[in-house]
Scaffold this motif. Structure first.
Motif, short mmCIF file in Angstrom:
data_model
loop_
_atom_site.label_atom_id
_atom_site.label_comp_id
_atom_site.label_asym_id
_atom_site.label_seq_id
_atom_site.Cartn_x
_atom_site.Cartn_y
_atom_site.Cartn_z
N ILE A 61 -18.94 34.02 88.49
CA ILE A 61 -19.80 33.12 88.05
C ILE A 61 -20.40 33.14 86.90
O ILE A 61 -20.24 32.38 85.95
N LEU A 62 -20.86 34.43 86.62
CA LEU A 62 -21.37 34.75 85.28
C LEU A 62 -20.37 34.57 84.13
O LEU A 62 -20.68 34.11 82.97
N ALA A 63 -19.41 35.34 84.44
CA ALA A 63 -18.24 35.29 83.58
C ALA A 63 -17.70 33.89 83.12
O ALA A 63 -17.32 33.58 81.87
N ASN A 64 -17.57 32.97 84.10
CA ASN A 64 -17.25 31.63 83.74
C ASN A 64 -18.33 30.79 83.02
O ASN A 64 -18.01 30.15 82.09
N LEU A 65 -19.61 31.08 83.30
CA LEU A 65 -20.65 30.32 82.67
C LEU A 65 -20.83 30.70 81.08
O LEU A 65 -20.89 29.94 80.32
N TYR A 66 -20.76 32.17 81.11
CA TYR A 66 -20.81 32.46 79.61
C TYR A 66 -19.36 31.98 78.84
O TYR A 66 -19.62 31.83 77.67
N ASN A 67 -18.42 32.08 79.52
CA ASN A 67 -17.25 31.55 78.80
C ASN A 67 -17.39 30.08 78.50
O ASN A 67 -17.21 29.74 77.36
N LEU A 68 -17.82 29.16 79.36
CA LEU A 68 -18.04 27.74 79.09
C LEU A 68 -19.10 27.52 78.04
O LEU A 68 -19.10 26.82 77.19
N LYS A 69 -20.02 28.63 77.99
CA LYS A 69 -21.04 28.58 76.97
C LYS A 69 -20.77 28.94 75.66
O LYS A 69 -21.39 28.79 74.49
N GLY A 70 -19.32 29.69 75.63
CA GLY A 70 -18.83 29.82 74.45
C GLY A 70 -19.26 31.42 74.17
O GLY A 70 -18.92 31.72 72.83
N ASP A 71 -19.80 32.31 74.93
CA ASP A 71 -19.89 33.67 74.72
C ASP A 71 -19.23 34.45 75.37
O ASP A 71 -19.10 34.91 76.44
N ARG A 72 -17.83 34.47 74.78
CA ARG A 72 -16.82 35.51 75.16
C ARG A 72 -16.90 36.81 75.47
O ARG A 72 -16.50 37.25 76.49
N THR A 73 -17.75 37.44 74.47
CA THR A 73 -18.26 38.76 74.85
C THR A 73 -19.04 39.02 76.06
O THR A 73 -18.80 39.80 76.52
N ALA A 74 -19.94 38.39 76.31
CA ALA A 74 -20.62 38.39 77.63
C ALA A 74 -19.68 38.09 78.90
O ALA A 74 -19.87 38.69 79.83
#
Length: 402
Positions: A61-74
């Protein structure tokens, strides 16, 4: 979407499962990121999640949310945390999923070498997983992803072979998602035929995809349908059927933003620029060229952040390795020199008791022995370094400097 509350003190398995499905399956970008990220972090930090599977879902979930947010590093960071947990628990399908997720992030950031490497690890791990419907879905997606890498290297025939392999695994899926995965594969095969400048063949597969998506109206299907419309328009552009091409581009343009990814918008604006070039409409060319360039700039900035983050991490790890390795290299040098000095001392002591004509040891013999020691040591170090680099042990903080 995502209007469930799972904050600390109000956790329930049902609401958590709902959040997991909405984030990882729907991937809707219209989300209150800060709120959801805070809730999931709280669950992990406060040990609310009792089972390993719940923790793995939280990391995804965290990996997907950060990706959707545009923070690929996180996004990569939490995908790797999940992968490590899956590895520790010998949950190979979960490990494969996290490898596959990281692969997609790297591919979207134009880091194809790292992405393909992660995907190869995913498939290797999947071989150890027990047969299941989830495994078939994963392999169908993985080989579809492999086709992206082949196309990125302009190996179109190899890409088509990967799609045929993906179709084999799709045929094994035994639930309602089967049609969606087959539609997704037909869509990509249409892209490949467009790339080969075979628009008629492309239209066959794109229309097959379209027929399979008519039954459902969920988020993923609506998004896929927009992709198909765009590539059908592209095929008609190649056939110089401009009116039909424009009608399909218009279908995408008027659809809701939540069903259009940033990558799809980039391709749509590029196709519309080409369309207006063929129609000699200079004003419209400027409009859509500007839109295309704006999105490309956003993607380049996002990709640059990811590349810089990964590169910076490798540089820091290599610097730490160098600092840790220096004392050991000096120790090896001291041992070598000490051994050589001891050898020479013993030789000299023996020479004192011998006749004068053998007082001086033969230079060739001494030199040869010293060179043999150095060569063996060098070979040992080279072999260790070869394994160190091949297995990318510099990415594993648990590997000792020695």
């Amino acid at each position: 979407v995502l209007n469930v509350c799972i904050s600390y003190g109000q956790y329930s398995p049902a609401t958590f499962e709902k959040l997991y499905k909405e984030v990882t399956l729907e991937k809707n970008s219209n989300t209150d990121f800060s709120s959801k990220l805070g809730e999931v972090h709280a669950l992990l930090n406060n040990s609310e999640l009792k089972t390993t599977e719940e923790k793995l879902k939280a990391y995804l979930i965290l990996a997907n949310l950060y990706n959707l947010k545009g923070d690929r590093t996180a996004s990569i960071k939490y995908a790797e945390e999940g992968r490590k947990l899956a590895y520790e628990k010998s949950l190979y399908l979960w490990e494969s999923r996290f490898y596959g997720f990281k692969s997609s992030i790297y591919r979207n950031a134009e880091m194809h070498f790292l992405g393909e490497e992660e995907l190869s690890k995913a498939l290797a791990s999947a071989k150890k997983a027990d047969p299941s419907n989830d495994l078939y879905i994963f392999k169908a997606n993985a080989y579809h992803e492999m086709a992206h890498y082949a196309l990125g290297d302009n190996r179109i025939k190899d890409a088509m072979e990967e799609m045929y392999e993906s179709n084999i695994w799709v045929s094994k899926i035994n639930d309602s998602s089967k049609d969606f995965f087959l539609a997704s594969n037909y869509q990509y095969m249409g892209i490949l035929f467009n790339r080969m400048n075979k628009p008629d063949s492309a239209l066959v597969y794109l229309n097959r995809s379209l027929n399979l998506t008519r039954k459902n109206t969920n988020h993923n299907t609506e998004t896929l349908r927009n992709y198909v419309f765009n590539y059908i328009g592209e095929a008609y552009l190649k056939k110089n059927d401009f009116d039909r091409a424009k009608s399909f581009f218009d279908s995408v343009s008027v659809s809701k933003l939540q069903f259009r990814t940033i990558d799809l918008n980039q391709e749509l604006y590029n196709n519309l620029t080409t369309y207006f070039e063929k129609k000699d409409n200079l004003d419209s060319i400027k409009v859509y060229k500007h839109k295309y360039d704006s999105i490309t700039s956003i993607l380049l900035q996002s990709n640059a952040k990811t590349v810089n983050s990964v590169t910076g991490k490798l540089i820091r790890q290599n610097q730490m390795l160098e600092e840790q390795t220096k004392p050991h290299l000096w120790l090896i040098l001291i041992v070598i020199l000490g051994t050589a000095a001891l050898f020479l001392t013993i030789k000299r002591k023996k020479a004192v008791k011998e006749e004068p004509h053998v007082l001086q040891p033969e230079p060739v013999a001494v030199k040869t022995e010293e060179l043999n020691i150095a060569k063996e040591t060098l070979t040992m170090l080279e072999n260790k370094l070869a394994v160190f680099e091949k297995e990318q042990q510099f990415l594993d903080p648990n590997v000792s400097a020695t």
